[in-house]
Design a protein around this motif. Sequence first.
Motif, PDB file in Angstrom:
ATOM      1  N   ILE A   5      -8.730  12.808  -2.408  1.00 51.27           N
ATOM      2  CA  ILE A   5      -9.054  11.408  -1.912  1.00 51.27           C
ATOM      3  C   ILE A   5      -8.460  10.798  -2.848  1.00 51.27           C
ATOM      4  O   ILE A   5      -7.896  10.209  -3.165  1.00 51.27           O
ATOM      5  CB  ILE A   5     -10.335  11.336  -1.008  1.00 51.27           C
ATOM      6  CG1 ILE A   5     -10.338  11.541   0.445  1.00 51.27           C
ATOM      7  CG2 ILE A   5     -10.857   9.639  -1.254  1.00 51.27           C
ATOM      8  CD1 ILE A   5     -11.784  11.230   0.742  1.00 51.27           C
ATOM      9  N   ALA A   6      -9.470  10.972  -3.715  1.00 49.06           N
ATOM     10  CA  ALA A   6      -8.855  10.406  -5.400  1.00 49.06           C
ATOM     11  C   ALA A   6      -7.442  10.929  -5.722  1.00 49.06           C
ATOM     12  O   ALA A   6      -7.094  10.001  -5.806  1.00 49.06           O
ATOM     13  CB  ALA A   6      -9.521  11.540  -6.198  1.00 49.06           C
ATOM     14  N   ASN A   8      -4.886  10.701  -3.453  1.00 51.32           N
ATOM     15  CA  ASN A   8      -4.055  10.045  -3.007  1.00 51.32           C
ATOM     16  C   ASN A   8      -4.415   8.361  -3.070  1.00 51.32           C
ATOM     17  O   ASN A   8      -3.494   7.478  -3.148  1.00 51.32           O
ATOM     18  CB  ASN A   8      -4.887   9.833  -1.527  1.00 51.32           C
ATOM     19  CG  ASN A   8      -4.071  11.223  -0.348  1.00 51.32           C
ATOM     20  OD1 ASN A   8      -3.111  11.853  -0.856  1.00 51.32           O
ATOM     21  ND2 ASN A   8      -4.498  11.636  -0.352  1.00 51.32           N
ATOM     22  N   ILE A   9      -5.515   8.069  -3.677  1.00 52.73           N
ATOM     23  CA  ILE A   9      -5.689   7.294  -3.825  1.00 52.73           C
ATOM     24  C   ILE A   9      -4.572   6.297  -5.808  1.00 52.73           C
ATOM     25  O   ILE A   9      -3.715   5.859  -5.371  1.00 52.73           O
ATOM     26  CB  ILE A   9      -7.304   6.286  -4.326  1.00 52.73           C
ATOM     27  CG1 ILE A   9      -8.538   6.719  -3.069  1.00 52.73           C
ATOM     28  CG2 ILE A   9      -7.549   5.368  -4.569  1.00 52.73           C
ATOM     29  CD1 ILE A   9      -9.611   6.331  -3.399  1.00 52.73           C
ATOM     30  N   PHE A  12      -1.537   6.695  -3.870  1.00 50.50           N
ATOM     31  CA  PHE A  12      -0.722   5.014  -3.689  1.00 50.50           C
ATOM     32  C   PHE A  12      -1.260   3.964  -4.919  1.00 50.50           C
ATOM     33  O   PHE A  12      -0.145   2.931  -4.658  1.00 50.50           O
ATOM     34  CB  PHE A  12      -1.884   4.324  -2.888  1.00 50.50           C
ATOM     35  CG  PHE A  12      -1.625   4.785  -1.011  1.00 50.50           C
ATOM     36  CD1 PHE A  12      -0.683   5.140  -0.459  1.00 50.50           C
ATOM     37  CD2 PHE A  12      -2.662   6.086  -0.625  1.00 50.50           C
ATOM     38  CE1 PHE A  12       0.009   5.910   0.894  1.00 50.50           C
ATOM     39  CE2 PHE A  12      -2.092   6.630   0.581  1.00 50.50           C
ATOM     40  CZ  PHE A  12      -1.120   6.441   0.650  1.00 50.50           C
ATOM     41  N   TYR A  13      -1.638   3.951  -6.116  1.00 53.20           N
ATOM     42  CA  TYR A  13      -1.874   3.172  -6.593  1.00 53.20           C
ATOM     43  C   TYR A  13      -0.552   2.816  -7.587  1.00 53.20           C
ATOM     44  O   TYR A  13       0.310   1.825  -7.613  1.00 53.20           O
ATOM     45  CB  TYR A  13      -2.692   3.164  -7.772  1.00 53.20           C
ATOM     46  CG  TYR A  13      -2.844   2.437  -9.023  1.00 53.20           C
ATOM     47  CD1 TYR A  13      -3.455   1.041  -8.962  1.00 53.20           C
ATOM     48  CD2 TYR A  13      -2.365   3.039 -10.472  1.00 53.20           C
ATOM     49  CE1 TYR A  13      -3.628  -0.263  -9.615  1.00 53.20           C
ATOM     50  CE2 TYR A  13      -2.492   0.845 -11.436  1.00 53.20           C
ATOM     51  CZ  TYR A  13      -2.434   0.801 -11.139  1.00 53.20           C
ATOM     52  OH  TYR A  13      -2.257  -0.235 -12.172  1.00 53.20           O
TER      53      TYR A  13
END
Length: 143
Positions: A5-6, A8-9, A12-13
């Motif tokens: 999850i980290a 992917n975040i 995306f950023y």
Amino acid sequence: MIGFIATNIIGFYIVFSSVTVITEENIIDYSFLHPQGKKYDFSDVVKIDAGVRGDKFYLPFTHNRGDFYYKVELMDGKIIDLNDEAGGYDNEDEHPTFVLNKLDTRLIKMGITKESSMENFHYTTESLDRMYTDQIKSILERK
């Protein structure tokens, strides 16, 4: 799972935080590596590449046939598509195509080399009003 999850975040950023702003004085490129923005003078532009995208396959949500592009190559080798990545203009009431037309005139007067193609221009008429296609045609024909 938390690592996934980290990642992917962060991904995306990195992808969605890049934006370019055109001002009267310069081009400011905001990115993951330069969150405060990296300023380029117009004299840093070494080459212009302009045209209209054709029938090639494009990844979903990226580009479409008939999309106008206006890429500038800078002295440090960075290439920016000002029609795709630009997110701000000094005069926010003016459509980006009109801003690029003025910028193109300015850059050509500075003697910057430009490559442009009218090859896929007919695709712009499928989705754009004539006042916009006239501006794009003007940019593509200007040498």
